[in-house]
Design an enzyme around this catalytic site. Structure first.
Site: not given
Ligand code: PAF
Length: 277
Positions: A28, A30-31, A34, A146-147, A185
């Site tokens: 959660g 989220l940005h 995401h 995500g990397q 986050s």
């Protein structure tokens, strides 16, 4: 778009779905990072599930589980806007009947005795366990990571291979602010000054990449130059690994990934970042 809290409801929804399912596992808050995973999943799959679950099993006793940002309504609005089909937001009790007597998925010691795994004992057991549970619950075709969490991605790919999960892992590039700060986050903990300090992580990586492009291959020189830029932060590690094996980078390895973890004073927010040199 539905917000679902129960495993049985997810099972009911996917029971008759004869289509590809994309899973975007998140905690959660989220940005845009995401958002890029969700967009990719919506493009690639007929059905996208975004899980929002702050997983207690991957937090150490003195870590930020209690204060980790929880913004479910806002997260759900973003997911809906991006075309996700379901937000799966279970409670801790729904996911774990008993966290003390839990069957854990434990990645091999060689993968966790370094970098974040070294300073966060148990963290990757918690990640591998919850991700396995999410794969089993959602029966996803593809899962998006995500990397920025490079060691996490490496461990999950290995877990999928070792345990024969029938899931395609889709790595997605790091998303940065215009000034270079990698989205996280945990950036929400930073005030103006701390945010300025946080920029040192991407600046150090960028500078090391410039040295690499000038032909410098001496590991000590590359790491020391990064450390100089990170001055004033509480640096956990600056390391260079072979991105395919996550072993220490050796001079005859073609590719090199530099990784940094550091705490930003005064709030001691722990941030990570990495860059292929
Ligand atoms: O990267 C994260 O946000 C978490 O580690 C994950 C993969 C959602 C598991 O809780």
């Amino acid at each position: 778009m539905k917000i679902i809290h129960k495993i049985s409801q997810i099972r009911e929804i996917i029971k008759d779905l004869n289509s590809s399912i994309g899973l975007v596992p998140t905690m959660g808050a989220l940005h845009k990072g995401h958002a890029s995973l969700i967009k990719k999943s919506v493009e690639d799959n007929d059905f996208t599930i975004v899980s929002v679950f702050v997983n207690p099993v991957q937090f150490g006793i003195n870590e930020d589980f209690d204060k980790y940002p929880r913004t479910l309504q806002k997260d759900a609005q973003l997911c809906e806007k991006l075309g996700a089909d379901v937000v799966f937001a279970p409670s801790v009790d729904e996911m774990y009947q008993d966290t003390k007597e839990l069957t854990l998925v434990c990645p091999p010691y060689s993968a966790i005795n370094k970098l974040c795994g070294k300073s966060r004992p148990g963290h990757f057991d918690g990640v591998a366990t919850v991700v396995s549970k999410l794969f089993n619950i959602t029966k996803c075709t593809r899962a998006y990571f995500g990397q920025k969490d490079a060691q996490q991605l490496f461990i999950i790919k290995k877990m999928v291979k070792d345990l024969n999960f029938d899931v395609e892992i889709v790595p997605c590039p790091i998303v940065r602010e215009d000034d270079g700060l990698a989205l996280s986050s945990r950036n929400s903990y930073l005030d103006e000054n701390a945010r300025k300090d946080a920029l040192k992580l991407s600046a150090a990586l960028k500078y090391s990449k410039e040295l690499w492009q000038k032909g410098i291959r001496d590991k000590q020189t590359l790491c020391d130059s990064a450390l100089k830029i990170l001055g004033g932060l509480d640096v956990d590690y600056v390391e260079i690994v072979n991105p395919d094996t996550f072993e220490d980078w050796q001079e005859n390895d073609k590719n090199a990934l530099m990784l940094i973890a550091a705490k930003i004073p005064p709030v001691n927010t722990r941030l990570i970042d990495n860059m292929e040199l």
